[in-house]
Design an enzyme around this catalytic site. Structure first.
Site, PDB file in Angstrom:
ATOM      1  N   LYS A 154       0.802  -1.235   0.000  1.00 45.24           N
ATOM      2  CA  LYS A 154       0.000   0.000   0.000  1.00 45.24           C
ATOM      3  C   LYS A 154       0.834   1.285   0.000  1.00 45.24           C
ATOM      4  CE  LYS A 154      -2.236  -1.601   3.599  1.00 45.24           C
ATOM      5  NZ  LYS A 154      -3.184  -1.908   4.681  1.00 45.24           N
ATOM      6  N   ASP A 190      -5.716  -6.068  10.203  1.00 41.00           N
ATOM      7  CA  ASP A 190      -7.045  -5.442  10.220  1.00 41.00           C
ATOM      8  C   ASP A 190      -8.165  -6.416   9.852  1.00 41.00           C
ATOM      9  OD1 ASP A 190      -6.125  -5.493   7.593  1.00 41.00           O
ATOM     10  OD2 ASP A 190      -6.753  -3.455   7.096  1.00 41.00           O
TER      11      ASP A 190
HETATM   12  C1  GLC Z   1      -2.764  -4.904   2.387  1.00 43.06           C
HETATM   13  C2  GLC Z   1      -1.990  -5.547   3.532  1.00 43.06           C
HETATM   14  C3  GLC Z   1      -2.883  -6.431   4.374  1.00 43.06           C
HETATM   15  C4  GLC Z   1      -4.117  -5.659   4.800  1.00 43.06           C
HETATM   16  C5  GLC Z   1      -4.824  -5.071   3.584  1.00 43.06           C
HETATM   17  C6  GLC Z   1      -6.054  -4.246   3.959  1.00 43.06           C
HETATM   18  O1  GLC Z   1      -3.157  -5.905   1.493  1.00 43.06           O
HETATM   19  O2  GLC Z   1      -0.897  -6.286   3.031  1.00 43.06           O
HETATM   20  O3  GLC Z   1      -2.205  -6.925   5.504  1.00 43.06           O
HETATM   21  O4  GLC Z   1      -4.986  -6.505   5.508  1.00 43.06           O
HETATM   22  O5  GLC Z   1      -3.923  -4.242   2.868  1.00 43.06           O
HETATM   23  O6  GLC Z   1      -5.727  -3.144   4.739  1.00 43.06           O
END
Ligand code: GLC
Length: 435
Positions: A154, A190
């Site tokens: 991200k 999360d």
């Molecule tokens: C990205 C992260 C993951 C998280 C997701 C949503 O894919 O790698 O760990 O759960 O974003 O925030």
């Protein structure tokens, strides 16, 4: 006529057919199996070291939720019987230089925010504050309160964090900042927080999904099937974080390939780059540029527009897909021809529809993995702005579920779990306290 034909040609690139959905489900099952066995797989299948909550958990916790540009800090009071209170909450924007600078600075910033929150009376007992840390990146855990960051996603690139235990990093920063009285008792993705928050009030919840800046999911697995780790206890259950954003067995367009090539993490997070909010606007911008270069949009004029990567966001995409063209003024486009409007709207809709259908196929795959004949009801707690705000997004997911699972798709219920990840992290901390 030429233009109408072109619309279908371009939107067709983003079509996800029932056969594509069946392929995604099959691909998920083989990658899940490999990931659980510790074989090379685009699905990391990360054990969380925690089981599903019962709803009876109680206690008072601080929750720190880092997953994107916003940091959230909450005081959470779990009252049992699925009830909770949030006496205080803070939301802070993480400055870009902390996301992309030195890791130590990022964690010092987190510690300062916790200290400021505690100082405002966000929490009572300063002697021993128990913190549940939602860290929404792929983390290989060895315990519920320890885990190494595998790789940033991200757009985060802070140095010196990959490969390190993020609980250690935060503990050190807390000490440095004079907040050694804060004890990190749980490290939670999360998705796991979202599942826990939903399952706290709804026993049928066995999946947590995020469809926001990033995308990912977790589900409840039998420990006996997590063969890559011994000693997890026979006959038990554990929440597993799929890290499905990295799923790679997908049919991509040249636009997807180019976006990936120009991203900070080429070759990684391929599903995320086709599905999540961070990338959809950028994908649309690239298609719009190509249409302009072909002379199919804006009559070949305005060639300099849409040149800035990531300037076209998911909010613009949502507006256009809902026939609101006012947002284009920012890009210097005032009056649009009818043909331009049609083409733009159809492209934006096609990109978002593809996102939702891939997400739906992925949800179907995980539900069918847990319960191949779908004998039980499965509630999926879902959070994230795409799911919450984008018009028609949940309906497209349901369409894909029906394509994948037929009439039994009704057994899979999609339930919003707004801001569940912080509350859920506190629930996880309480589960651990009770273990
Ligand atoms: C990205 C992260 C993951 C998280 C997701 C949503 O894919 O790698 O760990 O759960 O974003 O925030």
């Amino acid at each position: 006529m030429k233009k109408r034909g072109s619309v279908l040609e371009w939107t067709g690139l983003f079509h996800v057919s029932p056969a594509d959905i069946a392929d995604i489900v099959g691909g998920f099952h083989s990658e899940m199996k490999r990931g659980l066995a510790g074989e090379p797989s685009s699905l990391k299948m990360l054990p969380s070291f925690v089981a599903k909550p019962r709803g009876s958990e109680t206690g008072r916790y601080l929750a720190l939720d880092l997953g994107g540009t916003n940091l959230r800090i909450l005081a959470v009071e779990l009252e049992g019987e699925g009830r909770f209170r949030i006496p205080a909450v803070d939301k802070v924007v993480v400055p870009g230089e902390r996301m992309r600078g030195k890791g130590e600075d990022l964690f010092d910033f987190l510690a300062e925010c916790i200290l400021a929150f505690a100082g405002k009376g966000g929490e009572g007992n300063r002697e021993d504050l128990r913190l549940a840390f939602t860290f929404s990146f792929p983390t290989e855990q060895t315990r519920v309160d320890a885990g190494r960051l595998l790789v940033w996603t991200k757009g985060f690139t802070a140095t010196g964090v990959e490969g390190e235990d993020v609980v250690d990093l935060l503990t050190r920063s807390l000490r440095r900042k004079g907040a050694g009285f804060v004890r990190i008792v749980a490290l939670v993705n999360d998705t796991v927080g979202t599942l826990a928050a939903k399952a706290y009030t709804d026993r049928t919840c066995d999946m947590g999904v995020i469809l926001g800046t990033g995308t990912n999911a977790c589900y409840v697995e039998e420990t006996a099937r997590i063969t890559k780790r011994r000693g997890l206890g026979a006959g038990g259950e554990m929440i597993v974080n799929l890290e499905w954003g990295n799923f790679a067995l997908l049919r991509r367009t040249p636009f997807d390939a180019d976006l990936d090539r120009d991203s900070p993490n080429p070759g990684s997070q391929l599903l995320e780059k086709m599905v999540s909010g961070l990338y959809l606007g950028e994908l649309a911008r690239r298609v719009i540029r190509a249409l302009m270069n072909e002379g199919l949009l804006f009559d070949g004029s305005s060639r300099d527009l849409f040149t800035t990567p990531y300037a076209f966001g998911t909010e613009h995409l949502s507006a256009i897909a809902s026939d609101d063209f006012g947002v284009l003024a920012r890009f210097g486009i005032g009056n649009l021809m009818e043909n331009d409007r049609i083409l733009l709207t159809e492209i934006c809709r096609a990109i978002v529809r593809r996102s939702a259908r891939i997400a739906g196929a992925a949800v179907a795959a995980v539900a069918a993995w847990m319960d191949p004949e779908l004998k039980r009801n499965h509630t999926v707690g879902i959070d994230g702005t795409l799911f919450e705000c984008y018009p028609g997004y949940p309906a497209h997911i349901r369409g894909a579920l029906a394509d994948a699972l037929g009439p039994r798709a009704d057994r899979v219920r999609l339930e919003p779990a707004k801001d569940g990840s912080g509350i859920g992290a506190a629930v996880i901390a309480a589960v651990v306290g009770a273990q």
